[in-house]
Design an enzyme around this catalytic site. Structure first.
Site, PDB file in Angstrom:
ATOM      1  N   ARG A   1       1.877  17.551  -2.716  1.00  0.00           N
ATOM      2  CA  ARG A   1       0.440  17.486  -3.031  1.00  0.00           C
ATOM      3  C   ARG A   1      -0.101  18.903  -3.063  1.00  0.00           C
ATOM      4  NH1 ARG A   1      -1.578  12.371  -0.573  1.00  0.00           N
ATOM      5  NH2 ARG A   1      -3.422  13.463   0.158  1.00  0.00           N
TER       6      ARG A   1
ATOM      7  N   LYS B   1     -14.360  16.772  -5.128  1.00  0.00           N
ATOM      8  CA  LYS B   1     -12.941  17.149  -5.067  1.00  0.00           C
ATOM      9  C   LYS B   1     -12.743  18.602  -4.629  1.00  0.00           C
ATOM     10  CE  LYS B   1     -11.282  13.918  -8.577  1.00  0.00           C
ATOM     11  NZ  LYS B   1     -10.493  13.760  -9.808  1.00  0.00           N
TER      12      LYS B   1
ATOM     13  N   PHE C   1     -16.217  18.398   1.603  1.00  0.00           N
ATOM     14  CA  PHE C   1     -15.461  17.691   0.565  1.00  0.00           C
ATOM     15  C   PHE C   1     -15.975  16.262   0.423  1.00  0.00           C
ATOM     16  CE2 PHE C   1     -12.078  14.844  -0.671  1.00  0.00           C
ATOM     17  CZ  PHE C   1     -11.470  15.491  -1.724  1.00  0.00           C
TER      18      PHE C   1
ATOM     19  N   ASP D   1       0.858  -1.174   0.000  1.00  0.00           N
ATOM     20  CA  ASP D   1       0.000   0.000   0.000  1.00  0.00           C
ATOM     21  C   ASP D   1       0.903   1.235   0.000  1.00  0.00           C
ATOM     22  OD1 ASP D   1      -2.338   1.571   0.222  1.00  0.00           O
ATOM     23  OD2 ASP D   1      -2.102   1.656   2.388  1.00  0.00           O
TER      24      ASP D   1
ATOM     25  N   SER E   1     -15.260  12.646  -2.526  1.00  0.00           N
ATOM     26  CA  SER E   1     -14.358  12.177  -3.578  1.00  0.00           C
ATOM     27  C   SER E   1     -14.824  12.555  -4.970  1.00  0.00           C
ATOM     28  CB  SER E   1     -14.210  10.655  -3.484  1.00  0.00           C
ATOM     29  OG  SER E   1     -15.481  10.034  -3.596  1.00  0.00           O
TER      30      SER E   1
ATOM     31  N   ARG F   1      31.395 -37.394   1.159  1.00  0.00           N
ATOM     32  CA  ARG F   1      30.758 -36.083   1.321  1.00  0.00           C
ATOM     33  C   ARG F   1      31.800 -34.982   1.464  1.00  0.00           C
ATOM     34  NH1 ARG F   1      26.058 -33.385   0.265  1.00  0.00           N
ATOM     35  NH2 ARG F   1      25.711 -31.711   1.754  1.00  0.00           N
TER      36      ARG F   1
ATOM     37  N   LYS G   1     -11.744  25.519  -1.764  1.00  0.00           N
ATOM     38  CA  LYS G   1     -10.438  24.895  -1.980  1.00  0.00           C
ATOM     39  C   LYS G   1     -10.664  23.509  -2.565  1.00  0.00           C
ATOM     40  CE  LYS G   1     -10.093  22.971   2.710  1.00  0.00           C
ATOM     41  NZ  LYS G   1      -9.381  23.015   3.991  1.00  0.00           N
TER      42      LYS G   1
ATOM     43  N   GLY H   1      -5.184   3.043  -3.195  1.00  0.00           N
ATOM     44  CA  GLY H   1      -6.449   3.684  -3.526  1.00  0.00           C
ATOM     45  C   GLY H   1      -6.293   5.120  -3.963  1.00  0.00           C
TER      46      GLY H   1
ATOM     47  N   ASP I   1      -6.465  -3.055   3.427  1.00  0.00           N
ATOM     48  CA  ASP I   1      -5.345  -3.897   2.995  1.00  0.00           C
ATOM     49  C   ASP I   1      -5.472  -5.324   3.495  1.00  0.00           C
ATOM     50  OD1 ASP I   1      -4.047  -1.636   1.819  1.00  0.00           O
ATOM     51  OD2 ASP I   1      -3.351  -1.039   3.799  1.00  0.00           O
TER      52      ASP I   1
END
Length: 1524
Positions: free
Chosen positions: A862, A809, A804, A628, A806, A1344, A827, A943, A1085
Site C-alpha cells: 500500500r 484522501k 484525513f 471480508d 475518505s 444389501r 501525505k 469496503g 460484516d
C-alpha cells in the site's frame, strides 16, 4: 448577529506585540465526518436539508420571540432529527438540565410524560422466572412435539388401547428436558455477560435532580423478579462452587463485599491543571476566577427595576448600546454555566450502568467502556479532544478523535454541572453509527453588559461530539458528558439485530420426508379403521357371534376409535427418538468442533466456538464463501517495507506477490526464499549497525524494525551527498510531524516507544521514523510535538492539523519549525498529491517516483505520497482567518472547512513515497487453494477500494496471470443522471460481458446454472465497485449479473456497504439455491454473516460483534479449511447416513405390526408387548444409529485435507437425497416382510409346543420370534453402513443386540409381565426360534450386502478409491508427521519481509499447486484484462516504467536533472521486482490503457496553480484511455 463563534476566532489573527506574527497557543484541528456518501445520495441529502430549511422559513432564525420558542411540541418532528428517525416513527426528544420542564411535558401529577428505556440490557432469551414457560412455548412451536404430546394424551384414554401412559410420556419428557438444558446452556453465557455489563460501574452525578425522568419507583413485580433472580443466582453459585475453584473464590468475594463498606463511594472531583490563560481566555471572560465572581454577586445586590410597558409598537434605530452589545457578543466565549446559580453539594459517585437515566451527568475515565450514548461537554484536554476505540462497533482497533462542545469546555467539577443551565434538542434514536443531529441551546449573560437581557445561544451537535455505548475511552484522563440515549435506544443496540433462527438444510428437507411418513401413517390408520369397521359390520362372521361386543357400540364409531388407536400402535413410523437423536448428535458434533486443538489459537486463547449447535451439517454443503478482506484475509497489521525518496528506492522485502512471480517463472521458491532471507538478514544487520553509529537511539529495537534499508542509512549519513541526506531527513521529519498519534513510553528495560493511532498505516509510518532516529516523544494539542532527531531534542509547534477523511484522501500538518519557518507537510494518495504539486516542477522526480510506487504496488504494498510546502507569515495569516471563519460556521461547516483546506494544500513539492505491507493472515493462500480444490467458490466483499482488493487477490490465490479480468464500472458523474440511464448503461455492460460466454441471461440459463455445481474455469475474474453494484442488483439486472458472476472463478466486490454485502449473499443463496458461508471480523460484516446459511466470525484482536453474531467463531481464517473440509464434511455425511438409517429401522419395525393386523381384522391388537414398543427406540436401536452421527469417519482428518475433492459430494448434496430416502424406506419394507412372514409361515402349519407340551403360539410369544431378528437385522444393517468399526461402536452395538435377550429374560420372570410370564425360558428353548432368528437375519441383510459389494467393486465412489489407497499406504506420509504442520514463521517462510517481524507467520509456496499459486498480475494487452493495482486510497498507480512507451505532453520538454544525484548501488529487492516486470513490459506497451505514471502526469498537467478544486476531487476513471 452570530449566535455562536469559534472560540479561537477572537485572537486568530492578532499579532504579537513585537509584530513577529501570531502567538499560537494550541493546535487547531479541522475535523469532520469520515463517512462519504455517493454522489447521488449526497445530492439527495443536500436537497432534503435545503428543503427543510426553506420550510422552516424565518421563524427559526428570529430571536425576538424566544419565549414562545423555548419549548417544542413533543409530538412534532424536530428539525434536527435525522431522516432515519422520522421514517422509524420515533419522536425527537428535548432534554432539560437545571431547568424546569414546560407544562406540556408534564402530566397531572407533574411527572414527565415522556419515558425512556432503562439502561439495563438483556440480550438473553430467558430469565430464571420466564425460562420454563417461555422455553416450553418455543419448543411446542415444533409441530412434531405437538404430535407427540397428542399421542401421550391419547394413551391416557384406555378406549384407544394405550397401556402405561406414564412410561409412554417418558420420551417426550426426555426430549423436552434435554432441549431445555441445551437452551439453558446456550443462554447462560449471555445471561452472565448481561449481569456483568448491567452491574459495571460508572461515576454518575448524585444529589442532583434530573427533571427528564420520574423517580425510579420499583414495582412489586420488579422486586419479585429481582428476588427470584437473586435466589437462583445464589443457588447456581453454590452448586457451581462444588467443583469450580473459581466459583468458590467468587462466592467468597461476594460474601466479603456484603460486610465491607465502599469507602470510595464519592470520588473527589479532579482538580485539573490550570494552564496559563491565553489571550482568547482573558478577552472572553471578565472574571479572574469563579470564587471572586460568586462573592461579588453576593456582596453587590442589584435593585430590580420594572420595565416600562409599551402600549404600542415603536421602531427604534440602533444606538451605541446595541453596537456595544453586538461587539460584546462577538467577543464572548460560549459558556453554559450560570455562575449566579448556587451549588448544593452534588458529587460524582460510583453507580451501576443499569441505574443510568437519560439526562444524567457522567464522568468517564481513561480505558472506561461507555455505558450509554453520551454527548461530550468537556474533557481533560484543553482543546476539548478525546480519543475513543470503536472496535466493538466497527471492528477497528485504531483510535478516533471526538470533540467536546465548545460551550461546555469550562465544566470541570460537580458544582459546575449543578450551575449549567441548558437544553438539548436531539434527533430520535436511529441506528446510523456515523450520523447524529442535535443542538444545545442556552441563555448566556453578556459579560460586559451585566444588566442586559441574556443572549439566546445555540451550538450544533454532531456525531463527532458523541461517545457511543460499547466504545472505550483511550489516552484521555477524563471526560464529562450527559446521557442522551440509554438501553435499546443506543446505537449499538439499534444495530444489534436479533440473530435469525437458522435451520439446517437437512432439517428443512426432512420435513418433506416426515410429511411423507405422515401420509403413510394416515393411510395405515385409515385402512385399519375401514377394515375394522367393515369387519364389525358383518353379521355372518364368527367375530359377530363369538367375540366381545364392539368397543364403540357401532361399526362407524369403532372404526373411528380404531383410527386413533392406530396412531398409537404405528407411532414409531414418525419416532420422537429421531428428534432426540438428531439433537444429541448435533450437540456432540459441536462439542467435538470446540475441542479440536487444531483450531485453537494459542496467542489469543481462542478455540473454535460453535454458537449455533444445529447447523453443523450445513457446513459440509457450502458452495460459496463470502469473505471480508481487512482483518479476515489480512492481519490488519501494517509494516513499513519500502520507500522512494528524491527518486531513490529504498527497502529490502520479500512479499507474497514476489514469491508467486518467482514460482511461475519456474524458480524453486524454497531455495530462493532461503537465499533472500539471508540477504535480508545481512542487510538488516548492516542497517542496524549504521543506525547505531549515527545515533545511540534507546528506542531502536531489532525485532521491531521492519524498514530494512542499509542504503538509506548510508545516505542519511551523507555518503551520497548533502542533497540526498537532506531529502532523507525531510522525508523522515514529515513522517514524524504529519500525524495525530499519541506516543506512550513503556517501562520496559530498555524502554519502548509505542504509538496509539487513528489508523494502523499512520502508526507504521511514525514507528519507522522512530527506528530511523526521528522519535516522537510527545504530542500535545496545545503544546505541539517534541521530537528526538538523531539524538537532539527539538520542539515543533503544530499550528494546524487538517485531518484525513475518505473524500480528501490526504492529511496535512502546518508546523512552525525551530528556525521560525512555517512548513506544511501533506501525505495522501498518489493521485491526490500529484494533482496538488507545483506545476512545471520536479518532472523527472515525479516520473521516477511514480515508477517506484507502481513497482511497490505490484508487490502487494500500500503506497502513499509525501509532499511539503513552505508558507510565509502573510500566507498563513490569510488562510488562518478563513479557516477560523469556516470553523465557526454552524451551517455547512464540514464543506466550508474542506474548501478552505483546498486553498492551502496547493503548489506542493514532492518528497517521496512510502510502501506498507498489510500482511496476509497465516496460510491464507493455502486455505483458499484447498477450498478451491474442494469446489468452493470464494468471493471477496470488502469496503476497500478496487486496487487494494486486487492486490490482495493476487497475493492469496484468488487471481492469477491466466485470468481475463472483467471490470464492471459505471461513471459517477457530478451532474444528475436519471436512474433509467444508469440502469441502461449497467445492462449494456452486463450484456457485453455475458456475450463472452455466449449467454444472454435467460431463465433457461438460470435453470441450467442451478443444476451445475462445477467450479468455473479459471479463465475470468470479475471486479465491481459499490456504486455499480447498486444498479446491477436491481431486480431487472440481478439475474444477468448473477449468471455473469457464475462464469467467473473469482469475484471481488469493492467499496460495498454492509447492506450490499448482505444483498449479494442473498442473491447467490436464493438465486442459485446453494449453501453459502460468510466470514468477517467487524460489525460491518454482521449483515452478511446473518444472511448466509452459515456465518463465521473471526474473534482475533478486532471487535467481537461479528463473532457474537456468527454461528461459528474462529481466531484465524486458516481454521476455516478444517472447519469446512473436515468437520463440515464429516457432520453432513454422518447425519445424512444416520437419518436415513433411522427412517429404515422404524419402517421395518412398524410394518411388521401392520402385516400382523391383516390376520386380526386390524383391531389394533399389539404384536409385541407394549414395553418393547417403547424400548425399541430408546434402548434397542437408538445408540448404534446415533453413533454413526457422532463417530463415523470415512477417512481421517489429514486425508480429508490432503484430498479436498472429497468435499464435492457435499456441494452436490449427495449424502442426503430423496432417492436415498426412498431406497432405505423400500429396504425397510422388504425386511419387514421377511421378519414377519418367515415366523408366520412357521406358525401357520404347526403349533410349536414346549417340553411340557404347552402351546407357545400366542401373539406375544409370536412377537418375540419377530422382535429378536428385527433388532439384530437393524443393528447389523447399521454396521454395514458404517465406514469405521471402532471399539465404541462394536461394544455399543453388541450391548444393544443382547439387551433384548437380557430384558426378556428378566422381564418375563416378573408377575407384571402378564401373559409373557416365563416366555424367555419357553421361547429360547425352542430350536425353531433360533432357526427363524438366523434365517430372517441373513435374508434381511443379504440383498444389501450384495448391492454394496457390487457398487464398491464396479461402481466405486471417490471415497472408496481413497480408502483403498489409504489401506495401500499411499497416505502413510501424513501419519509419519509427529505433529500437524503449522505455518512456518519468518525464519523459514518465503513471505517474510524481514527478520524483524516476530509474529508474522506464512506458509511457503512450495506446497501450493501450480494452477493455484499467487502469480504476477496478467497482461493488459486488451482492455478486459487490464488490472489496476494501486495503493492505499489511490485511484491508480498502474505504471510500468519504460521511457520509450511513455509519451506524455510534457516529456519532450523535460529539463535535465542537473541538481539531482544519480546513485547506482545494488538493491536486491528492487532489482528482482524490476526484472520481473521487464519480462511483461511489451504487453503493457500494447495496451490502450495508459499507465499510472502517465496518468499521474496527466492529473498534474490538468492542475491549475491558481484554481481551486472542488472539495471532492475526482481522479480519472480507471477505464479511461490516454486518448480521452
Amino acid at each position: 448577529m452570530t449566535s455562536s463563534l469559534h472560540p479561537d476566532s477572537a485572537t486568530a489573527g492578532a499579532p504579537d506585540g513585537d509584530g513577529t506574527g501570531p502567538q499560537i497557543e494550541a493546535t487547531q484541528r479541522a475535523r469532520w465526518a469520515t463517512r462519504r456518501m455517493t454522489i447521488r445520495s449526497g445530492n439527495s441529502k443536500k436537497k432534503s436539508i435545503l428543503n427543510r430549511q426553506r420550510q422552516r422559513g424565518n421563524g427559526e432564525g428570529e430571536k425576538n420571540n424566544v419565549e414562545n420558542r423555548d419549548h417544542i411540541d413533543p409530538n412534532a418532528d424536530d428539525a434536527a432529527a435525522s431522516d432515519e428517525g422520522h421514517e422509524s416513527g420515533k419522536l425527537a426528544r428535548t432534554l432539560y438540565f437545571n431547568q424546569p420542564l414546560p407544562p406540556e411535558y408534564l402530566d397531572e401529577e407533574n411527572n414527565p410524560i415522556l419515558t425512556f428505556p432503562r439502561n439495563k440490557i438483556r440480550t438473553a432469551k430467558y430469565t430464571p422466572l420466564s425460562f420454563v414457560p417461555k422455553n416450553l412455548w418455543i419448543q411446542f412451536h415444533n409441530v412434531a412435539n405437538i404430535y407427540f404430546l397428542f399421542l401421550v394424551i391419547l394413551v391416557f384414554f384406555p378406549i384407544f388401547g394405550g397401556e402405561n401412559p406414564e412410561l409412554n410420556s417418558v420420551p417426550l419428557i426426555f426430549i423436552v428436558v434435554v432441549t431445555g438444558i441445551k437452551d439453558a446452556i446456550e443462554d447462560y453465557r449471555r445471561t452472565i455477560l448481561d449481569i456483568e455489563l448491567n452491574n459495571a460501574t460508572v461515576h454518575r452525578l448524585h444529589n442532583w435532580s434530573n427533571v427528564n425522568v420520574a423517580d425510579d419507583q420499583v414495582s412489586v413485580w420488579r422486586r419479585f423478579k429481582k428476588a427470584t433472580t437473586k435466589i437462583f443466582a445464589t443457588m447456581w453459585r453454590a452448586i457451581k462452587s462444588t467443583w469450580s475453584k473459581k466459583a468458590r473464590e467468587e462466592r467468597e468475594r461476594i460474601k466479603e463485599a456484603k460486610f465491607t463498606t465502599d469507602d470510595e463511594e464519592a470520588r473527589p472531583s479532579i482538580e485539573t491543571q490550570r494552564s496559563k490563560r491565553n489571550v482568547r481566555d482573558s478577552l472572553a471572560s471578565p472574571f479572574t476566577n469563579r470564587d471572586s465572581f460568586i462573592s461579588a454577586a453576593e456582596d453587590i445586590q442589584m435593585t430590580p427595576v420594572q420595565s416600562p410597558v409599551t402600549p404600542h409598537i415603536r421602531i427604534e434605530l440602533p444606538d451605541d448600546r446595541d453596537e456595544q452589545r453586538a461587539r460584546a457578543i462577538q467577543d464572548m466565549e460560549s459558556n453554559i454555566i450560570n455562575y449566579n446559580r448556587p451549588a448544593h453539594g452534588a458529587r460524582f459517585k460510583k453507580d451501576t450502568w443499569k441505574n443510568l437515566h437519560v439526562g444524567d451527568f457522567v464522568r468517564l475515565y481513561s480505558d472506561d467502556e461507555l455505558p450509554a450514548d453520551v454527548i461530550i461537554l468537556s474533557t481533560s484536554d484543553p482543546d476539548g479532544a478525546c480519543y475513543v476505540e470503536t472496535k466493538n462497533l466497527d471492528g477497528e482497533t485504531n483510535l478516533k478523535v471526538r470533540q467536546a462542545l465548545r460551550c461546555g469546555r469550562t465544566l470541570k467539577h460537580a458544582r459546575d454541572c449543578e450551575r449549567a443551565e441548558f437544553r438539548i434538542e436531539s434527533e430520535p434514536p436511529q441506528p446510523n453509527l456515523y450520523k447524529y443531529n442535535g443542538a444545545i441551546k442556552w441563555r448566556q449573560q453578556i459579560p460586559d453588559l451585566p444588566g442586559s437581557e441574556p443572549e439566546d445561544m445555540t451550538e450544533p451537535i454532531t456525531i463527532d461530539n458523541m461517545l457511543l455505548r460499547g466504545t472505550n475511552l483511550r489516552n484521555t484522563e477524563w471526560v464529562l458528558g450527559v446521557v442522551v440515549f440509554t438501553g435499546h435506544d443506543t446505537k449499538i443496540m439499534q444495530n444489534a439485530g436479533i440473530t435469525p433462527s437458522k435451520r439446517a438444510r437437512i432439517a428443512r428437507e426432512m420435513n418433506f420426508n416426515v410429511i411423507c411418513n405422515f401420509g403413510i401413517l394416515f393411510i395405515m390408520c385409515l385402512i385399519s379403521a375401514l377394515v375394522n369397521g367393515v369387519a364389525w359390520s358383518k353379521t355372518d362372521a364368527s367375530l359377530y357371534f363369538f367375540d366381545w361386543d364392539m368397543i364403540g357400540g357401532s361399526p362407524p364409531v369403532t372404526g373411528f376409535i380404531t383410527f386413533w388407536a392406530g396412531l398409537i400402535v404405528y407411532q414409531n413410523l414418525i419416532p420422537i427418538s429421531l428428534i432426540i437423536t438428531v439433537e444429541i448428535v448435533r450437540t456432540l458434533q459441536a462439542i467435538f468442533i470446540y475441542s479440536d486443538v487444531e483450531m485453537y489459537h494459542e496467542e489469543t486463547d481462542q478455540p473454535c466456538i460453535p454458537k449455533s449447535w444445529n447447523i453443523s451439517d450445513d457446513v459440509g454443503q457450502i458452495e460459496y464463501i463470502f469473505s471480508d478482506k481487512t482483518g479476515t484475509l489480512t492481519q490488519n497489521v501494517m509494516e513499513f517495507k519500502k520507500a522512494t525518496i528524491n527518486g531513490q528506492p529504498y527497502g529490502e522485502a520479500y512479499t507474497e506477490a514476489q514469491a508467486g512471480m518467482q514460482k511461475r517463472a519456474g524458480i524453486d521458491v524454497g531455495q530462493e526464499a532461503e537465499k533472500i532471507r539471508a540477504e535480508i538478514a545481512e542487510a538488516k544487520m548492516r542497517a542496524l549497525a549504521g543506525l547505531r553509529r549515527l545515533n545511540n537511539n534507546p528506542y531502536l529495537h531489532d525485532e521491531d524494525m521492519t524498514f530494512v534499508a542499509p542504503d538509506f542509512v548510508a545516505d542519511l549519513a551523507g555518503e551520497s551527498g548533502p542533497e540526498q541526506k537532506a531529502a532523507n531527513e525531510s522525508f523522515m521529519l514529515a513522517l514524524a510531524l504529519c500525524h495525530t498519534v499519541i506516543p506512550e513510553r513503556t517501562l520496559d528495560d530498555p524502554p519502548k516507544m509505542k504509538f496509539k493511532a487513528q489508523s494502523p498505516d499512520e502508526e507504521a509510518l511514525v514507528a519507522t521514523a522512530r527506528d530511523m532516529g526521528f522519535v516522537v516523544l510527545s504530542n500535545s494539542s496545545n503544546d505541539g510535538i517534541n521530537l528526538n532527531v538523531m539524538g537532539e531534542d527539538r520542539h515543533y509547534r503544530v499550528l494546524n492539523t487538517i485531518e484525513f477523511n475518505s473524500s480528501r484522501k490526504r492529511m496535512s500538518s502546518i508546523v512552525r519549525m525551530p528556525d521560525g519557518k512555517i512548513m506544511l507537510f501533506c501525505k495522501g494518495a498518489d493521485s491526490v498529491i500529484y494533482a496538488r504539486l507545483k506545476k512545471g516542477e520536479q518532472r523527472e522526480l515525479r516520473m521516477e517516483t511514480a515508477e517506484h510506487l507502481e513497482l511497490f504496488a505490484r508487490e502487494g504494498l500500500r503506497t502513499l505520497c509525501i509532499a511539503q510546502k513552505e508558507l510565509t507569515e502573510e500566507q498563513y495569516k490569510a488562510w488562518k482567518k478563513e479557516h477560523d471563519a469556516a470553523a465557526a460556521a454552524i451551517d455547512d461547516r464540514e464543506e466550508k472547512l474542506e474548501s478552505v483546506a483546498e486553498l492551502i494544500e496547493q503548489d506542493l513539492y514532492l518528497i517521496g513515497g512510502t510502501a506498507i505491507e498489510d500482511r496476509l493472515q497465516d496460510a491464507v493462500p493455502d486455505t483458499i487453494g484447498l477450498l478451491g480444490d474442494a469446489g468452493i467458490k470464494l468471493w471477496v466483499l470488502t469496503g476497500d477500494k478496487v486496487e487494494t482488493a486486487i492486490n490482495i487477490g493476487f497475493s492469496c490465490n484468488l487471481l492469477n496471470n491466466s485470468m481475463d479480468m472483467i471490470h464492471i464500472k459505471l461513471e459517477e458523474n457530478e451532474e444528475e443522471v436519471s436512474d433509467e440511464i444508469l440502469l441502461e448503461e449497467a445492462e449494456k455492460e452486463l450484456d457485453k460481458n455475458l456475450a463472452i460466454f455466449n449467454m444472454t441471461g435467460s431463465d433457461e440459463e438460470l435453470a441450467q446454472a442451478k443444476k451445475n455445481h462445477e467450479a468455473p474455469a479459471p479463465t475470468h475474474g470479475l471486479v465491481i465497485d459499490g456504486f455499480t453494484l447498486r444498479w446491477v442488483l436491481d431486480d431487472r439486472l440481478k439475474q444477468k449479473f448473477l449468471l455473469l458472476c457464475k462464469q467467473c472463478r473469482s469475484v471481488l466486490c469493492c467499496r460495498v456497504s454492509p447492506a450490499q454485502k448482505a444483498a449479494v449473499v442473498s442473491m447467490v443463496k436464493n438465486g442459485l439455491d446453494v449453501m453459502t458461508l460468510s466470514i468477517g471480523d467487524g460489525a460491518n460484516d454482521v449483515a452478511m454473516i446473518q444472511e448466509a446459511d452459515v456465518g463465521v466470525g473471526i474473534a482475533g484482536v478486532e471487535g467481537r460483534q461479528a463473532a457474537m453474531s456468527s454461528d461459528y467463531s474462529i481466531a484465524q481464517f486458516r481454521f476455516l479449511q478444517r472447519l469446512v473440509l473436515v468437520h463440515g464434511r464429516w457432520s453432513y455425511r454422518r447425519l445424512g447416513e444416520s437419518i436415513a438409517n433411522f427412517f429404515y429401522k422404524n419402517m421395518i419395525w412398524t410394518f411388521a405390526i401392520f402385516w400382523y393386523m391383516i390376520y386380526c381384522d386390524f383391531d389394533i391388537t399389539y404384536l409385541y408387548d407394549y414395553s418393547y414398543i417403547l424400548l425399541f427406540n430408546l434402548v434397542f436401536t437408538s445408540l448404534p444409529v446415533g453413533l454413526i452421527g457422532v463417530f463415523d469417519q470415512d477417512v481421517s482428518d489429514k486425508v480429508s485435507l490432503a484430498v479436498p475433492q472429497l468435499y464435492r459430494r457435499g456441494i452436490m448434496r449427495l449424502e442426503w437425497t430423496q432417492t436415498k430416502f426412498w431406497l432405505y424406506m423400500f429396504d425397510g419394507l422388504y425386511q419387514s416382510v421377511v421378519v414377519f412372514f418367515i415366523p408366520y409361515l412357521l406358525f401357520q402349519p404347526a403349533r410349536p409346543v414346549t417340553e411340557n407340551g404347552l402351546d407357545i403360539s400366542d401373539r406375544l410369544r409370536f412377537g418375540l420370534y419377530i422382535a429378536h431378528p428385527v433388532i439384530f437385522a437393524i443393528n447389523g444393517y447399521i454396521l454395514m453402513n458404517t465406514f469405521q468399526w471402532d471399539w465404541i461402536l462394536l461394544i455399543i452395538t453388541a450391548i444393544s443386540n443382547f439387551f433384548i435377550f437380557i430384558y426378556t429374560g428378566i422381564y418375563t420372570t416378573l408377575d407384571s409381565s402378564g401373559f409373557l410370564l416365563g416366555a424367555a425360558r419357553e421361547v429360547y428353548g425352542e430350536a425353531t426360534f433360533w432357526a427363524v432368528f438366523f434365517v430372517s437375519f441373513i435374508m434381511c441383510l443379504f440383498p444389501r450386502l450384495f448391492i454394496k459389494s457390487i457398487q464398491k467393486v464396479y461402481f466405486p465412489y471417490d471415497v472408496d478409491l481413497i480408502r483403498e489407497q489409504v489401506r495401500m499406504g499411499m497416505f502413510r506420509h501424513l501419519d509419519d508427521d509427529k505433529a500437524p504442520k503449522e505455518p512456518i514463521d519468518d525464519k523459514s517462510a518465503a513471505s517474510s519481509s524481514s527478520m524483524g517481524s516476530r509474529k508474522a507467520k506464512h506458509v511457503a509456496y512450495g506446497s501450493v499447486d501450480e494452477d493455484l499459486r499467487p502469480i504476477y498480475p496478467p497482461s493488459t494487452a486488451t482492455r478486459t484484462t487490464h488490472h489496476q493495482h494501486s495503493q492505499n486510497n489511490s485511484d491508480s498507480t498502474n505504471y510500468t516504467y519504460n521511457r520509450m512507451s511513455l509519451e506524455v505532453p510534457q516529456a519532450s520538454n523535460m529539463p535535465p536533472a542537473a541538481g539531482r544525484p544519480s546513485i547506482d548501488r545494488p538493491r536486491p529487492s528492487y532489482d528482482r521486482i524490476r526484472a520481473s516486470m521487464d519480462r511483461v513490459r511489451p504487453s503493457y506497451e500494447a495496451s490502450e490503457d495508459f499507465t499510472s505514471a502517465a496518468r499521474l502526469s496527466r492529473i498534474e498537467s490538468s492542475h491549475s496553480a491558481v484554481g481551486r478544486f472542488k472539495p471532492r476531487f475526482r481522479g480519472l476513471s480507471l477505464s479511461k484511455s490516454a486518448n480521452n
